[in-house]
Design an enzyme around this catalytic site. Structure first.
Site, mmCIF file in Angstrom:
data_model
loop_
_atom_site.group_PDB
_atom_site.id
_atom_site.type_symbol
_atom_site.label_atom_id
_atom_site.label_comp_id
_atom_site.label_asym_id
_atom_site.label_seq_id
_atom_site.Cartn_x
_atom_site.Cartn_y
_atom_site.Cartn_z
ATOM 1 C CG HIS A 130 20.130 13.304 29.639
ATOM 2 N ND1 HIS A 130 21.125 13.796 28.823
ATOM 3 C CD2 HIS A 130 19.888 12.033 29.214
ATOM 4 C CE1 HIS A 130 21.464 12.863 27.947
ATOM 5 N NE2 HIS A 130 20.736 11.786 28.168
ATOM 6 C CD GLU A 131 17.409 9.544 30.654
ATOM 7 O OE1 GLU A 131 16.863 9.198 29.578
ATOM 8 O OE2 GLU A 131 18.620 9.372 30.870
ATOM 9 C CG HIS A 134 16.977 11.252 25.479
ATOM 10 N ND1 HIS A 134 17.643 11.440 24.287
ATOM 11 C CD2 HIS A 134 17.927 10.898 26.398
ATOM 12 C CE1 HIS A 134 18.935 11.207 24.476
ATOM 13 N NE2 HIS A 134 19.139 10.895 25.742
ATOM 14 C CD GLU A 206 22.708 10.042 25.097
ATOM 15 O OE1 GLU A 206 22.792 10.531 26.240
ATOM 16 O OE2 GLU A 206 21.747 9.323 24.743
#
Length: 286
Positions: A130-131, A134, A206
């Protein structure tokens, strides 16, 4: 992912439209407001990584510290076609993680001591995915642009209200009372609308990072991680820190009441998990 991108750009277009609307009614050039808002956000863009890491006492890990964590970050970054970001540890039991840095070359993935104790290796890898997503999507850049646009609207409204701008439209005897009332409402409601749009964009990013991160790792790993993190943060909320940085974390690290949830930068965790389960079925990953 394309739908999420379109939604983000449509919301950004709404912010631009608000700037033009408020400037048109006040007979001022939009560039004036954007320049005022741009200065602090440029500073934040170039130094946000240092500010955030310092504010949470995060420490960059040497390559020889936690080699398994470095290997995990490098493995996911390689799948995403990115250079390995730096890895940092945050000394708090609040289970969470965040990414910062203005571009992939300057990126940092930070994890808390709490998340290392709470999650399994697979779940942690889902969070790392997930990071990394980003970082891949340049979300720091997008959030800076959005903050600049929203900030421009807020600066205009505050400046005009504080310095008597409400009376600008009444200087002429020919001013339409309805136009004057419209101006008042615009100056009051536009900053609220800009803030809500900013939060909506953050929530879209997100969802976008969840989807990309799940494809880099496994949807159910991230879904299970989010479930544990939501419970973990309720048990160990972050007591110190700036709520303005909450959008950086994978889940809101602060204690949330009804009002905070209403204006949250994160979508409901239940909805994120539901989407990840659907994605797992679509990708035939069980």
């Amino acid at each position: 992912m394309l739908i999420n991108e379109i939604k983000t750009y449509l919301l950004m277009a709404l912010l631009v439209g608000l700037i033009y609307a408020i400037c048109l009614m006040l007979h001022i050039h939009p560039i004036f407001a954007i320049l005022i808002a741009l200065i602090p956000n440029i500073i934040a863009y170039y130094y946000s990584d240092k500010f955030v890491l310092m504010s949470y006492n995060a420490r960059i890990l040497d390559e020889h510290e936690m080699p398994w964590l470095h290997q995990m970050v490098e493995r996911v970054a390689r799948k995403a076609g990115l250079p390995k970001p730096k890895v940092a540890i945050v000394p708090t039991m609040t289970p969470n993680a965040f990414a910062t840095g203005r571009n992939p070359k300057n990126a940092v993935v930070a994890v808390t001591e709490g998340i290392l104790q709470l999650l399994s290796p697979e779940e942690l890898e889902g969070v790392i995915g997930h990071e990394i997503a980003h970082i891949k999507h340049r979300d720091i850049l997008i959030s800076t642009i959005v903050a600049t646009l929203a900030g421009a609207i807020i600066y205009i409204a505050e400046w005009m209200l504080y310095w008597g701008g409400l009376f600008f439209a009444s200087e002429s005897e020919d001013t339409n009372p309805l136009e004057f009332i419209g101006l008042i409402l615009l100056l009051i409601l536009a900053p609220i609308a800009a803030t809500l749009i900013q939060f909506a964009i953050s929530r879209q990013r997100e969802f976008y990072a969840d989807e990309e991160g799940a494809k880099l790792t496994h949807p159910l790993w991230l879904a299970n991680a989010l479930s544990k993190l939501e419970e973990g943060v309720q048990k160990y909320p972050l007591e110190r820190g700036n709520p303005a940085t909450s959008h950086l974390f994978i889940v809101n690290p602060f204690r949330s009441d009804f009002i905070m949830k209403l204006f949250s930068t994160h979508p409901p965790t239940e909805e994120r998990i539901r989407r990840l389960i659907e994605l797992s079925k679509k990708l035939h990953k069980y």
